[in-house]
Design a protein around this motif. Structure first.
Motif, PDB file in Angstrom:
ATOM      1  N   GLN A  43       0.997  -1.146  -0.120  1.00 48.62           N
ATOM      2  CA  GLN A  43       0.007   0.020   0.171  1.00 48.62           C
ATOM      3  C   GLN A  43       0.959   1.272  -0.100  1.00 48.62           C
ATOM      4  O   GLN A  43       0.243   2.491   0.540  1.00 48.62           O
ATOM      5  N   ASN A  44       2.124   1.026  -0.380  1.00 46.10           N
ATOM      6  CA  ASN A  44       2.793   2.445  -0.423  1.00 46.10           C
ATOM      7  C   ASN A  44       3.268   2.569  -1.911  1.00 46.10           C
ATOM      8  O   ASN A  44       3.276   1.705  -2.722  1.00 46.10           O
ATOM      9  N   THR A  45       3.802   3.793  -2.136  1.00 47.75           N
ATOM     10  CA  THR A  45       4.307   4.315  -3.449  1.00 47.75           C
ATOM     11  C   THR A  45       5.621   4.651  -3.375  1.00 47.75           C
ATOM     12  O   THR A  45       6.156   5.451  -2.532  1.00 47.75           O
ATOM     13  N   GLY A  46       6.565   4.192  -4.264  1.00 51.68           N
ATOM     14  CA  GLY A  46       8.029   4.418  -4.100  1.00 51.68           C
ATOM     15  C   GLY A  46       8.281   5.785  -4.551  1.00 51.68           C
ATOM     16  O   GLY A  46       8.950   6.334  -3.769  1.00 51.68           O
ATOM     17  N   PHE A  47       7.733   6.121  -5.394  1.00 54.00           N
ATOM     18  CA  PHE A  47       8.221   7.496  -5.875  1.00 54.00           C
ATOM     19  C   PHE A  47       6.817   8.087  -6.641  1.00 54.00           C
ATOM     20  O   PHE A  47       6.097   7.477  -6.920  1.00 54.00           O
ATOM     21  N   SER A  48       6.689   9.626  -6.274  1.00 56.97           N
ATOM     22  CA  SER A  48       5.630  10.028  -6.911  1.00 56.97           C
ATOM     23  C   SER A  48       5.786  10.311  -8.236  1.00 56.97           C
ATOM     24  O   SER A  48       6.710   9.932  -8.802  1.00 56.97           O
ATOM     25  N   ASP A  49       4.690  10.735  -8.984  1.00 54.55           N
ATOM     26  CA  ASP A  49       4.869  11.189 -10.554  1.00 54.55           C
ATOM     27  C   ASP A  49       6.131  11.695 -10.878  1.00 54.55           C
ATOM     28  O   ASP A  49       6.459  12.506 -10.499  1.00 54.55           O
ATOM     29  N   VAL A  68       5.088  15.819 -20.814  1.00 51.81           N
ATOM     30  CA  VAL A  68       5.050  16.873 -20.913  1.00 51.81           C
ATOM     31  C   VAL A  68       6.236  17.434 -21.482  1.00 51.81           C
ATOM     32  O   VAL A  68       6.259  18.655 -21.765  1.00 51.81           O
ATOM     33  N   HIS A  69       7.519  16.811 -21.745  1.00 54.28           N
ATOM     34  CA  HIS A  69       8.808  17.166 -22.570  1.00 54.28           C
ATOM     35  C   HIS A  69       8.793  15.879 -23.187  1.00 54.28           C
ATOM     36  O   HIS A  69       9.578  15.001 -22.667  1.00 54.28           O
ATOM     37  N   ASP A  70       8.883  15.784 -24.613  1.00 58.99           N
ATOM     38  CA  ASP A  70       9.157  14.581 -25.269  1.00 58.99           C
ATOM     39  C   ASP A  70      10.476  14.411 -25.357  1.00 58.99           C
ATOM     40  O   ASP A  70      11.389  15.075 -25.561  1.00 58.99           O
ATOM     41  N   SER A  71      10.975  13.090 -25.291  1.00 57.77           N
ATOM     42  CA  SER A  71      12.279  12.568 -25.557  1.00 57.77           C
ATOM     43  C   SER A  71      13.290  13.379 -24.865  1.00 57.77           C
ATOM     44  O   SER A  71      14.056  13.905 -25.579  1.00 57.77           O
ATOM     45  N   PRO A  72      13.207  13.458 -23.396  1.00 56.97           N
ATOM     46  CA  PRO A  72      14.019  14.320 -22.905  1.00 56.97           C
ATOM     47  C   PRO A  72      15.629  13.745 -22.630  1.00 56.97           C
ATOM     48  O   PRO A  72      15.612  12.369 -22.995  1.00 56.97           O
ATOM     49  N   LEU A  73      16.318  14.678 -22.958  1.00 55.81           N
ATOM     50  CA  LEU A  73      17.783  14.104 -22.683  1.00 55.81           C
ATOM     51  C   LEU A  73      18.349  14.105 -21.480  1.00 55.81           C
ATOM     52  O   LEU A  73      17.713  14.003 -20.527  1.00 55.81           O
ATOM     53  N   ARG A  74      19.791  13.396 -21.268  1.00 53.35           N
ATOM     54  CA  ARG A  74      20.166  12.874 -20.102  1.00 53.35           C
ATOM     55  C   ARG A  74      20.244  14.104 -19.092  1.00 53.35           C
ATOM     56  O   ARG A  74      20.283  13.844 -17.834  1.00 53.35           O
ATOM     57  N   ASP A  75      20.384  15.273 -19.772  1.00 50.76           N
ATOM     58  CA  ASP A  75      20.683  16.356 -18.930  1.00 50.76           C
ATOM     59  C   ASP A  75      19.435  17.130 -18.620  1.00 50.76           C
ATOM     60  O   ASP A  75      19.324  18.518 -18.137  1.00 50.76           O
ATOM     61  N   GLU A  76      18.171  16.499 -18.714  1.00 49.48           N
ATOM     62  CA  GLU A  76      16.959  17.042 -18.628  1.00 49.48           C
ATOM     63  C   GLU A  76      15.911  16.316 -17.916  1.00 49.48           C
ATOM     64  O   GLU A  76      14.898  15.733 -18.460  1.00 49.48           O
ATOM     65  N   PRO A  77      16.366  16.418 -16.602  1.00 47.61           N
ATOM     66  CA  PRO A  77      15.542  15.491 -15.686  1.00 47.61           C
ATOM     67  C   PRO A  77      14.030  15.950 -15.214  1.00 47.61           C
ATOM     68  O   PRO A  77      13.943  17.248 -15.809  1.00 47.61           O
ATOM     69  N   ARG A 118       9.119  20.171 -13.271  1.00 46.76           N
ATOM     70  CA  ARG A 118       8.431  19.995 -11.837  1.00 46.76           C
ATOM     71  C   ARG A 118       6.961  20.178 -11.918  1.00 46.76           C
ATOM     72  O   ARG A 118       5.899  19.698 -11.758  1.00 46.76           O
ATOM     73  N   PRO A 119       6.564  21.597 -12.352  1.00 47.78           N
ATOM     74  CA  PRO A 119       5.083  22.271 -11.975  1.00 47.78           C
ATOM     75  C   PRO A 119       4.154  21.410 -13.104  1.00 47.78           C
ATOM     76  O   PRO A 119       3.062  21.000 -12.809  1.00 47.78           O
ATOM     77  N   GLU A 120       4.926  21.145 -14.475  1.00 50.62           N
ATOM     78  CA  GLU A 120       3.860  20.450 -15.441  1.00 50.62           C
ATOM     79  C   GLU A 120       3.818  18.940 -15.094  1.00 50.62           C
ATOM     80  O   GLU A 120       2.742  18.412 -15.232  1.00 50.62           O
ATOM     81  N   VAL A 121       4.710  18.411 -14.454  1.00 52.70           N
ATOM     82  CA  VAL A 121       4.717  16.790 -14.037  1.00 52.70           C
ATOM     83  C   VAL A 121       3.724  16.769 -13.171  1.00 52.70           C
ATOM     84  O   VAL A 121       2.785  15.623 -13.032  1.00 52.70           O
ATOM     85  N   GLU A 122       3.905  17.811 -11.932  1.00 51.28           N
ATOM     86  CA  GLU A 122       2.866  17.714 -10.846  1.00 51.28           C
ATOM     87  C   GLU A 122       1.445  17.950 -11.348  1.00 51.28           C
ATOM     88  O   GLU A 122       0.640  17.184 -10.686  1.00 51.28           O
ATOM     89  N   GLU A 123       1.321  18.721 -12.052  1.00 49.02           N
ATOM     90  CA  GLU A 123      -0.162  18.983 -12.695  1.00 49.02           C
ATOM     91  C   GLU A 123      -0.497  17.955 -13.469  1.00 49.02           C
ATOM     92  O   GLU A 123      -1.782  17.626 -13.148  1.00 49.02           O
ATOM     93  N   ALA A 124      -0.025  17.320 -14.429  1.00 53.05           N
ATOM     94  CA  ALA A 124      -0.053  16.100 -14.958  1.00 53.05           C
ATOM     95  C   ALA A 124      -0.554  14.978 -13.832  1.00 53.05           C
ATOM     96  O   ALA A 124      -1.505  14.171 -14.180  1.00 53.05           O
ATOM     97  N   GLY A 125       0.099  14.820 -12.901  1.00 54.55           N
ATOM     98  CA  GLY A 125      -0.154  13.880 -11.759  1.00 54.55           C
ATOM     99  C   GLY A 125      -1.698  13.983 -10.978  1.00 54.55           C
ATOM    100  O   GLY A 125      -2.198  12.968 -10.504  1.00 54.55           O
TER     101      GLY A 125
END
Length: 207
Positions: free
Chosen positions: A55-61, A85-94, A99-106
């Motif tokens: 019943q636990n979540t390892g990582f949030s969205d 929210v950001h297509d095909s991110p590169l390795r230096d684009e975590p 964050r705001p767009e990811v949290e909104e999508a979540g």
């Protein structure tokens, strides 16, 4: 450099996920498996394991900057997947860069939601937002991270080769004129054009 068993068990009892990182370097069967997979794919592969209490979540969205294969090993885990929210991110684009767009999508309903059971495999292309919750009991899965080579890597290599070639031009290596008041755009415009032309010639010469 040593794990405290009692502290580890206490954190796990409180809902923390145990993350076993870099198993492609430390555990024989996964070393062999990931090396074989990397040879077949032509892309580097890493392996981590995640042990999540019920019943636990390892990582949030979040999203990953590499492709992922999720191998469900034990228990069950409910996954929620959303488009990038950001297509095909590169390795230096975590994902934290967005964050705001990811949290909104979540906060929106998941586009895909399903339960993985032992033996199930899930493929997540880089950039796809996801989170997962253990169901019923302890859940363990292994992630195979495929660090894909991209056209950006080709661009990096071409630029490096062109820079090396252009640097053989004495005019490119020459010092800038003395400028007591500093260098503004107008002052360095001829130098910028000379270097740009040298780089373009070097890129054109690469076969």
């Amino acid at each position: 450099d040593q794990v405290s068993d009692d502290k580890l068990l206490g954190l796990f009892a409180d809902g923390a996920t145990i993350v076993l990182q870099g198993l492609h370097r430390t555990w024989g069967p996964l070393i062999d498996f990931t090396q074989q997979l990397a040879e077949e794919l032509g892309h580097p592969v890493q392996a981590n394991a995640y042990v999540t209490p019920s019943q636990n979540t390892g990582f949030s969205d979040h999203y990953d900057v590499h492709d992922v294969f999720v191998l469900q090993m034990a228990g069950e885990k409910r996954w929620r997947v959303r488009p990038p929210v950001h297509d095909s991110p590169l390795r230096d684009e975590p994902w934290t860069d967005h964050r705001p767009e990811v949290e909104e999508a979540g906060r929106r309903a998941a586009d895909h939601e399903f339960t993985l059971r032992p033996g199930d495999v899930l493929y997540l292309p880089r950039g796809w937002i996801h989170s997962a919750t253990a169901l019923g009991g302890v859940s363990t899965h292994v992630t195979l991270g495929v660090h894909v080579w991209t056209r950006r890597h080709i661009a990096d290599e071409l630029v490096s080769m062109a820079l090396s070639a252009a640097s053989r031009d004495e005019r490119v290596r020459a010092s800038l004129d003395v400028s007591p008041i500093g260098f503004d755009d107008d002052a360095v415009a001829p130098d910028v054009e000379l270097v740009r032309a040298a780089l373009v010639r070097a890129l054109d010469a690469i076969e």
